[in-house]
Design a protein around this motif. Sequence first.
Motif, PDB file in Angstrom:
ATOM      1  N   GLU A 127      -2.503  31.847-101.878  1.00 16.92           N
ATOM      2  CA  GLU A 127      -3.374  30.971-101.107  1.00 16.92           C
ATOM      3  C   GLU A 127      -4.692  30.738-101.862  1.00 16.92           C
ATOM      4  O   GLU A 127      -5.164  29.601-101.967  1.00 16.92           O
ATOM      5  N   THR A 128      -5.256  31.802-102.415  1.00 16.17           N
ATOM      6  CA  THR A 128      -6.494  31.689-103.192  1.00 16.17           C
ATOM      7  C   THR A 128      -6.303  30.782-104.402  1.00 16.17           C
ATOM      8  O   THR A 128      -7.201  30.026-104.772  1.00 16.17           O
ATOM      9  N   ALA A 129      -5.124  30.839-105.004  1.00 13.30           N
ATOM     10  CA  ALA A 129      -4.815  30.014-106.171  1.00 13.30           C
ATOM     11  C   ALA A 129      -4.529  28.558-105.805  1.00 13.30           C
ATOM     12  O   ALA A 129      -4.366  27.711-106.682  1.00 13.30           O
ATOM     13  N   GLY A 130      -4.423  28.269-104.511  1.00 16.29           N
ATOM     14  CA  GLY A 130      -4.158  26.905-104.081  1.00 16.29           C
ATOM     15  C   GLY A 130      -2.696  26.519-104.092  1.00 16.29           C
ATOM     16  O   GLY A 130      -2.357  25.338-104.014  1.00 16.29           O
ATOM     17  N   LEU A 131      -1.804  27.515-104.158  1.00 16.09           N
ATOM     18  CA  LEU A 131      -0.369  27.245-104.202  1.00 16.09           C
ATOM     19  C   LEU A 131       0.282  27.263-102.824  1.00 16.09           C
ATOM     20  O   LEU A 131       1.307  26.610-102.608  1.00 16.09           O
ATOM     21  N   VAL A 132      -0.299  28.033-101.909  1.00 11.31           N
ATOM     22  CA  VAL A 132       0.249  28.193-100.565  1.00 11.31           C
ATOM     23  C   VAL A 132      -0.833  27.856 -99.541  1.00 11.31           C
ATOM     24  O   VAL A 132      -2.010  28.179 -99.727  1.00 11.31           O
ATOM     25  N   HIS A 133      -0.409  27.202 -98.467  1.00 13.11           N
ATOM     26  CA  HIS A 133      -1.309  26.867 -97.362  1.00 13.11           C
ATOM     27  C   HIS A 133      -0.954  27.736 -96.161  1.00 13.11           C
ATOM     28  O   HIS A 133       0.231  27.893 -95.838  1.00 13.11           O
ATOM     29  N   ARG A 134      -1.962  28.290 -95.520  1.00  9.48           N
ATOM     30  CA  ARG A 134      -1.783  29.109 -94.318  1.00  9.48           C
ATOM     31  C   ARG A 134      -2.321  28.326 -93.125  1.00  9.48           C
ATOM     32  O   ARG A 134      -3.500  28.003 -93.070  1.00  9.48           O
ATOM     33  N   GLU A 135      -1.444  28.002 -92.189  1.00  7.93           N
ATOM     34  CA  GLU A 135      -1.817  27.242 -90.998  1.00  7.93           C
ATOM     35  C   GLU A 135      -1.810  28.175 -89.792  1.00  7.93           C
ATOM     36  O   GLU A 135      -0.778  28.776 -89.481  1.00  7.93           O
ATOM     37  N   VAL A 136      -2.962  28.285 -89.126  1.00  3.03           N
ATOM     38  CA  VAL A 136      -3.088  29.127 -87.933  1.00  3.03           C
ATOM     39  C   VAL A 136      -3.132  28.212 -86.719  1.00  3.03           C
ATOM     40  O   VAL A 136      -3.982  27.328 -86.628  1.00  3.03           O
ATOM     41  N   TYR A 137      -2.209  28.434 -85.791  1.00  3.77           N
ATOM     42  CA  TYR A 137      -2.151  27.659 -84.556  1.00  3.77           C
ATOM     43  C   TYR A 137      -2.829  28.460 -83.457  1.00  3.77           C
ATOM     44  O   TYR A 137      -2.509  29.633 -83.235  1.00  3.77           O
ATOM     45  N   GLN A 138      -3.782  27.834 -82.777  1.00  2.00           N
ATOM     46  CA  GLN A 138      -4.514  28.502 -81.709  1.00  2.00           C
ATOM     47  C   GLN A 138      -3.685  28.456 -80.426  1.00  2.00           C
ATOM     48  O   GLN A 138      -3.775  27.526 -79.635  1.00  2.00           O
ATOM     49  N   GLN A 139      -2.860  29.470 -80.260  1.00  2.00           N
ATOM     50  CA  GLN A 139      -2.009  29.577 -79.081  1.00  2.00           C
ATOM     51  C   GLN A 139      -1.771  31.050 -78.803  1.00  2.00           C
ATOM     52  O   GLN A 139      -2.116  31.904 -79.605  1.00  2.00           O
TER      53      GLN A 139
END
Length: 95
Positions: free
Chosen positions: A43-55
Amino acid sequence: MGGKWKGLILFALQDGPLRFGQLRRAVGTISERMLILQVRELETAGLVHREVYQQVPPKVEYSLTDFGRSLNDAMASLGDWGERNIDRIEAIPFG
Protein backbone atom coordinates in the motif's frame (compact mmCIF):
# COMPACT_ATOMS: atom_id res chain seq x y z
CA MET A 1 9.39 -5.89 -4.18
CA GLY A 2 11.43 -8.24 -2.04
CA GLY A 3 10.23 -11.30 -0.20
CA LYS A 4 8.23 -14.32 -1.17
CA TRP A 5 4.78 -12.99 -0.26
CA LYS A 6 4.37 -9.76 -2.22
CA GLY A 7 4.19 -11.44 -5.62
CA LEU A 8 1.63 -13.92 -4.31
CA ILE A 9 -0.47 -11.09 -2.84
CA LEU A 10 -0.41 -9.16 -6.10
CA PHE A 11 -1.30 -12.31 -8.03
CA ALA A 12 -4.21 -13.05 -5.65
CA LEU A 13 -5.62 -9.55 -6.22
CA GLN A 14 -5.44 -9.67 -10.02
CA ASP A 15 -9.07 -10.73 -10.47
CA GLY A 16 -10.56 -8.07 -8.22
CA PRO A 17 -10.89 -6.84 -4.64
CA LEU A 18 -10.63 -9.25 -1.72
CA ARG A 19 -11.39 -8.92 1.96
CA PHE A 20 -8.58 -9.73 4.40
CA GLY A 21 -9.72 -13.31 5.12
CA GLN A 22 -10.18 -14.05 1.43
CA LEU A 23 -6.73 -12.67 0.68
CA ARG A 24 -5.14 -14.75 3.43
CA ARG A 25 -6.75 -17.94 2.10
CA ALA A 26 -5.73 -17.08 -1.46
CA VAL A 27 -2.08 -16.53 -0.50
CA GLY A 28 -1.75 -19.74 1.51
CA THR A 29 0.32 -20.37 4.60
CA ILE A 30 1.12 -16.74 5.41
CA SER A 31 0.56 -15.67 9.02
CA GLU A 32 -1.90 -12.88 9.77
CA ARG A 33 0.90 -10.65 11.07
CA MET A 34 3.04 -11.17 7.96
CA LEU A 35 0.09 -10.52 5.65
CA ILE A 36 -0.65 -7.26 7.45
CA LEU A 37 3.00 -6.16 7.13
CA GLN A 38 3.28 -7.12 3.47
CA VAL A 39 -0.02 -5.48 2.47
CA ARG A 40 1.00 -2.28 4.29
CA GLU A 41 4.28 -2.19 2.37
CA LEU A 42 2.46 -2.74 -0.93
CA GLU A 43 0.00 0.00 0.00
CA THR A 44 2.85 2.39 0.87
CA ALA A 45 4.46 1.60 -2.48
CA GLY A 46 1.23 2.49 -4.27
CA LEU A 47 0.61 -1.03 -5.57
CA VAL A 48 -2.40 -1.93 -3.42
CA HIS A 49 -5.42 0.14 -2.39
CA ARG A 50 -7.14 -0.40 0.96
CA GLU A 51 -10.83 0.56 1.00
CA VAL A 52 -12.53 0.90 4.40
CA TYR A 53 -16.33 0.82 4.38
CA GLN A 54 -17.99 2.59 7.29
CA GLN A 55 -20.48 -0.06 8.34
CA VAL A 56 -21.10 -2.49 11.18
CA PRO A 57 -19.29 -4.83 11.22
CA PRO A 58 -16.39 -2.95 9.58
CA LYS A 59 -15.49 -4.05 6.07
CA VAL A 60 -12.09 -3.61 4.41
CA GLU A 61 -11.23 -4.61 0.86
CA TYR A 62 -7.87 -4.71 -0.87
CA SER A 63 -7.43 -4.18 -4.59
CA LEU A 64 -4.70 -3.42 -7.09
CA THR A 65 -4.01 0.12 -8.18
CA ASP A 66 -3.23 0.84 -11.83
CA PHE A 67 0.44 0.76 -10.80
CA GLY A 68 -0.06 -2.67 -9.20
CA ARG A 69 -1.83 -4.01 -12.29
CA SER A 70 1.04 -2.82 -14.47
CA LEU A 71 3.51 -4.66 -12.23
CA ASN A 72 1.39 -7.83 -12.45
CA ASP A 73 1.51 -7.53 -16.24
CA ALA A 74 5.31 -7.28 -16.15
CA MET A 75 5.59 -10.23 -13.75
CA ALA A 76 3.33 -12.35 -15.99
CA SER A 77 6.00 -12.18 -18.71
CA LEU A 78 8.62 -13.34 -16.22
CA GLY A 79 6.33 -16.19 -15.12
CA ASP A 80 5.85 -17.25 -18.74
CA TRP A 81 9.64 -17.28 -19.21
CA GLY A 82 10.02 -19.42 -16.09
CA GLU A 83 7.45 -21.94 -17.30
CA ARG A 84 9.14 -22.21 -20.71
CA ASN A 85 12.54 -22.78 -19.08
CA ILE A 86 11.63 -24.75 -15.95
CA ASP A 87 13.71 -27.82 -16.85
CA ARG A 88 16.81 -25.75 -17.44
CA ILE A 89 16.23 -23.67 -14.29
CA GLU A 90 15.80 -26.78 -12.13
CA ALA A 91 19.03 -28.23 -13.53
CA ILE A 92 21.14 -25.26 -12.36
CA PRO A 93 23.45 -26.39 -9.53
CA PHE A 94 23.24 -24.05 -6.54
CA GLY A 95 25.52 -23.97 -3.54
